[in-house]
Write an enzyme that holds these catalytic residues in place. Sequence first.
Site, PDB file in Angstrom:
ATOM      1  N   HIS A 296       3.601   6.986  -6.671  1.00  8.07           N
ATOM      2  CA  HIS A 296       2.903   8.420  -7.186  1.00  8.07           C
ATOM      3  C   HIS A 296       3.346   9.170  -7.410  1.00  8.07           C
ATOM      4  CE1 HIS A 296      -1.218  10.680  -6.756  1.00  8.07           C
ATOM      5  NE2 HIS A 296      -0.385  10.502  -8.212  1.00  8.07           N
TER       6      HIS A 296
ATOM      7  N   HIS B 194       0.621  -1.502   0.210  1.00  7.68           N
ATOM      8  CA  HIS B 194      -0.069  -0.211  -0.168  1.00  7.68           C
ATOM      9  C   HIS B 194       0.955   1.291  -0.188  1.00  7.68           C
ATOM     10  CE1 HIS B 194      -3.412   2.328   1.143  1.00  7.68           C
ATOM     11  NE2 HIS B 194      -2.887   3.127   1.965  1.00  7.68           N
ATOM     12  N   GLU B 195       1.490   1.133   0.863  1.00  9.12           N
ATOM     13  CA  GLU B 195       2.653   1.987   0.628  1.00  9.12           C
ATOM     14  C   GLU B 195       3.417   2.778   0.005  1.00  9.12           C
ATOM     15  OE1 GLU B 195       1.958   4.676   2.609  1.00  9.12           O
ATOM     16  OE2 GLU B 195      -0.227   3.034   4.324  1.00  9.12           O
TER      17      GLU B 195
ATOM     18  N   HIS C 137       1.419   4.748  -2.560  1.00  6.61           N
ATOM     19  CA  HIS C 137       1.969   6.152  -2.020  1.00  6.61           C
ATOM     20  C   HIS C 137       3.294   6.405  -2.950  1.00  6.61           C
ATOM     21  CE1 HIS C 137      -1.966   7.335  -0.378  1.00  6.61           C
ATOM     22  NE2 HIS C 137      -1.947   6.016   0.714  1.00  6.61           N
TER      23      HIS C 137
END
Length: 283
Positions: A82, A75-76, A79
């Site tokens: 991104h 998940h991280e 980020h």
Amino acid sequence: YEVTDEHDDYIGLLYFDIFPRETKRPGAWMNTFQSQGLYKDGVKRPHVLIAASLTPSNDKTPSLLTMREAQTMFHEFGHAMHGISSQCKYKSLASPNVYWDFVELPSHIMENWIKEEEALKLFANHYKTGEAIPQDLLAKMKKAERFNKGFANIRQLSFGYMDMAWHNSEMSGNEDVSDFERKATAKCQLLPYVEGCNISCAMSHLFAGGYSAGYYSYKWAEALDADAFEKFKSDGIFNRETAMSFRDNILARGRTEHPAVLYKRFRGKDPDPNALLRRDGLI
């Protein structure tokens, strides 16, 4: 880590701080040390951090992560990618500075790979024997993912309705909190109400942390990632053309265009909310 692209061109620095210590808060998050974009001396590349408090190694074993911890890292990492992938001129528009209901798409979608056999085979081997995760265990894990999904969806919707109600209503100042909450979430009520209990006085996201009047973004991000991952499933979860399209149309563009435009450019159509219900086994 110095991150380069497929042409070996430098695109950023990625830092990891993933184990607990006394002075560190719990949880996991992504920070940007240096945003991508224009500075006095030109456009600079980003410096991004992934922080967590994962199970550390000890004298007997290496760091052995639970499935939940591994999912958190994926998940991280979404980020982080991104931020690392941003290709914008101005820092204020660079990734991940996007609309709040779009910022969780890159992180949510990464969680899908941790549940795919093709991805797990790349790294998820027993630390002693080197064996891959057994097929029957993987099947149980995937089946367990759908446990209580109907209730979980209704619960998240109730939070979103309640959040919107607090921020959309004319307040006299004399509202009874429990009564207000019960009316706002009546359409999602599944279990008998317990007198004296309410969520509004305990749920910090209602008025803090950037989620006020925007708690729906959690569920909307799930709907986006479920629809987007259906394309990866259809094309192949490691399909290079699809991955490059996601990078160039979603990750790299920041807030330079509206998210609906960016998403449609990647997906070829508007997101289908039923994709989430299909993934959760509800239709």
